[in-house]
Design an enzyme around this catalytic site. Structure first.
Site, PDB file in Angstrom:
ATOM      1  N   GLU A   1      -5.816   1.757 -17.115  1.00  0.00           N
ATOM      2  CA  GLU A   1      -6.613   0.663 -17.704  1.00  0.00           C
ATOM      3  C   GLU A   1      -8.108   0.911 -17.504  1.00  0.00           C
ATOM      4  OE1 GLU A   1      -5.350  -2.893 -15.704  1.00  0.00           O
ATOM      5  OE2 GLU A   1      -3.310  -2.758 -16.492  1.00  0.00           O
TER       6      GLU A   1
ATOM      7  N   ASP B   1      -0.879   6.218   1.612  1.00  0.00           N
ATOM      8  CA  ASP B   1      -0.286   6.494   2.919  1.00  0.00           C
ATOM      9  C   ASP B   1       1.246   6.426   2.841  1.00  0.00           C
ATOM     10  OD1 ASP B   1      -0.963   6.698   5.873  1.00  0.00           O
ATOM     11  OD2 ASP B   1       0.279   4.897   5.940  1.00  0.00           O
TER      12      ASP B   1
HETATM   13  C1  NOJ Z   1      -0.195   8.504   7.963  1.00  0.00           C
HETATM   14  C2  NOJ Z   1      -1.590   8.324   8.474  1.00  0.00           C
HETATM   15  O1  NOJ Z   1      -2.352   9.446   8.120  1.00  0.00           O
HETATM   16  C3  NOJ Z   1      -1.472   8.125   9.965  1.00  0.00           C
HETATM   17  O2  NOJ Z   1      -2.729   8.149  10.586  1.00  0.00           O
HETATM   18  C4  NOJ Z   1      -0.749   6.844  10.227  1.00  0.00           C
HETATM   19  O3  NOJ Z   1      -0.529   6.710  11.617  1.00  0.00           O
HETATM   20  C5  NOJ Z   1       0.606   6.810   9.510  1.00  0.00           C
HETATM   21  N1  NOJ Z   1       0.541   7.289   8.173  1.00  0.00           N
HETATM   22  C6  NOJ Z   1       1.161   5.400   9.474  1.00  0.00           C
HETATM   23  O4  NOJ Z   1       0.395   4.614   8.596  1.00  0.00           O
END
Ligand code: NOJ
Ligand code: CA
Length: 558
Positions: free
Chosen positions: A268, A220
């Protein structure tokens, strides 16, 4: 209508996308948003046991892997992307034992698991953030996050004028007067990746899940971890002119040192663990994230963001294949995920007067009334676009419910909304709840088979007609189209190459893949002749050698 009895009998299979260390290169990856998938214990929230119970469905759909959105303990300030503990399961979703059972059953069905990892920020309930609040300014506890003194008399003004992605200021004041940075919601304090303790802890998390059998990670906000925060901080206006690599918050070159360390951990394992970056960066910077010594793969959102237009699609496909060659990775494609209006809906809305792509914002704000949605056109185009995508080299990322042809749900009362975007931008943005409504499994019954006791977001009455039960066994259904397409793709997918075919019309795209098959998509308003060949599959009714508007066909050509 989908066609073909056993169209691929005798097809040569040049590669095996399901096997070996390279399994991810051309995988079809299905995203599950766990709280909205299937609710086994009937409390209205989807859970891990619910997912396990649906593995036969996933197997019959024919996906190679599941990407599981966050399932960690969370107050759900941002749908689970606010993580309280990176090495546990939300008790409302189950236990670590449930997780082990789910992954074992997925693997038994030949399906890999990609876990969502959220390293840019923890939640404000994470033990580290609680400790930071309890400790004094300047303490090691605060140094795991980004705390600053404020500006102006008594430091009452935030350290900069930065806005958070979800709206409102990006700084929040704590009782002793300091401020902390949250690029997303205030419940999502940004971690300080200059701190070795933060780095070491995430390596521990990668090993924790890899040891449990997780095959890969979706990372993310992968472009946000490395930050360069000078004193004084630049203003929003000063940030605006900064090019790639020069911005203090996004897409800094140093972020790749973090991923190089992760890559050593991935290697790993046997097979090596994989990762895919969610990095909203310029297309030509994407290769850095997708590099084999980094995360290995990165999402391309170019098709998702594109207008419905043959020339635009062709340019994007060609560019992305070139970027993939540059990085050594395979390319990725995606039309829908949990952050955007579903593509069946995007393609059914009128193009705005300024000619820009229709994202559905006004439609959602009006509760689905204005401007009008042409549901049939949207679905027809979405089916055609998906069938084109599934014929492309590289990985295809699918989002739960798109295989049913689901439209965005606009009719969610304000009182039921959950997305922080809605609460932080009253009247301007409605948020992402409309693509996160629990799936319809049956034609009727409470929550359409999602669970016994209602659903945590209200489902519309039209869900029954697009449920799995309603579409099962119907030749013309979107579910049947996805099943056929995924089965064929598995058998036809060869080397990551394509050759464009000339077409007489600018609104028709056609390309051939190694092994003698081709895909042709008609974006235009008029029917067009089908190329010579044996029809394998089509996204709409094809007869008399003619491809109707908004339709894609796959053909065996040699
Ligand atoms: C991207 C994620 O897909 C989204 O759902 C989220 O709100 C933001 N990153 C923050 O983590
Ligand atoms: Ca439940």
């Amino acid at each position: 209508m989908a066609l073909a009895g056993d169209p691929v009998a005798g097809a040569e299979r040049a590669g095996d996308p399901g096997a070996g260390a390279d399994w991810w290169r051309q995988a079809a990856v299905y995203q599950i948003y766990p709280r909205s998938y299937a609710d086994a214990n009937g409390d209205g929230i989807g859970d891990l046991a619910g997912i396990t119970s649906r593995i036969p469905y996933l197997a019959s759909l024919g996906v190679d892997a599941v990407w599981l959105s966050p399932f960690y303990p969370s107050a759900l300030a941002d749908g689970g992307y606010d993580v309280d503990d990176y090495r546990d399961v939300d008790p409302r979703l189950g236990t670590l034992d449930d997780f082990d059972r789910m992954i074992a059953a997925l693997h038994d069905a030949g399906i890999r698991l990609v876990a969502d990892l959220v390293p840019n920020h923890s939640s404000d309930r994470h033990e580290w953030f609680r400790a930071a609040l309890a400790a004094a300014p300047g303490s090691p506890e605060r140094a795991r996050y980004i705390f600053r003194d404020g500006l102006g008399p008594h430091g009452a003004l935030p350290p900069s004028d930065w806005q958070s992605i979800f709206g409102g200021p990006a700084w929040q004041r704590v009782p002793d007067g300091q401020w902390y940075l949250h690029l997303f919601a205030p419940e999502q304090p940004d971690l300080n990746w200059d701190n070795p303790e933060v780095r070491a802890d995430f390596v521990r998390t990668l090993r924790f899940w890899s040891d449990r059998g997780v095959d890969g990670f979706r990372v993310d906000v992968a472009h946000g971890l490395a930050k360069r925060l000078t004193d004084p901080l630049p203003s929003t206006e000063e940030l605006a002119g900064l090019g790639p690599g020069a911005h203090p918050l996004w897409d800094r070159d140093e972020v790749h040192d973090i991923y190089a360390e992760w890559r050593r951990v991935f290697q790993e394992y046997d097979p090596p663990r994989t990762a895919v970056a969610e990095a909203w960066v310029e297309p030509d910077r994407r290769a850095r994230y997708a590099h084999p010594e980094g995360l290995g793969q990165a999402f391309s959102f170019d098709l998702l963001e594109a207008d419905y237009d043959a020339a635009g699609f062709r340019r994007i496909i060609a560019d992305n294949l070139a970027f993939a060659r540059k990085s050594g990775s395979s390319t990725t494609w995606v039309f829908s995920n949990h952050d955007v209006v579903r593509h069946a809906t995007r393609y059914g809305l009128p193009v705005p007067a300024d000619g820009g792509p229709q994202k559905g914002r006004e439609w959602l704000l009006s509760g689905g009334i204005e401007p009008a949605l042409d549901r049939e056109r949207g679905l027809r185009r979405a089916r055609a676009a998906t069938l084109l995508m599934l014929a492309l080299p590289g990985s295809a990322y699918l989002y739960q419910g798109e295989e049913l042809g689901l439209h965005e749900v606009a009719e969610i009362p304000d009182k039921d909304r959950q997305d922080p975007t809605f609460f932080r931008n009253a009247g301007v943005e409605i948020g992402r709840d409309g693509c996160r409504v629990p799936l319809p499994w049956t034609r009727d019954g409470s929550s359409f088979g999602f669970g016994a006791d209602g659903a945590h977001l209200p489902q519309p009455t039209w869900f029954g007609a697009v449920s799995v039960e309603a579409e099962e066994g119907h030749d013309a259904s979107t579910l049947s189209l996805y099943r056929r397409a995924l089965a064929l793709r598995r058998r036809l997918q060869g080397p990551e190459e394509l050759r464009w075919r000339d077409t007489d019309r600018a609104s028709v795209l056609a390309f051939e893949r190694p092994g003698g098959w081709c895909a042709v998509m008609n974006f235009g308003p008029d029917a067009t002749p089908l190329p010579e060949g044996e029809l394998l599959l089509a996204s709409g009714p094809v007869a008399d050698g003619v491809l109707p508007p908004d339709t894609t066909a796959w053909l065996r050509v040699r």
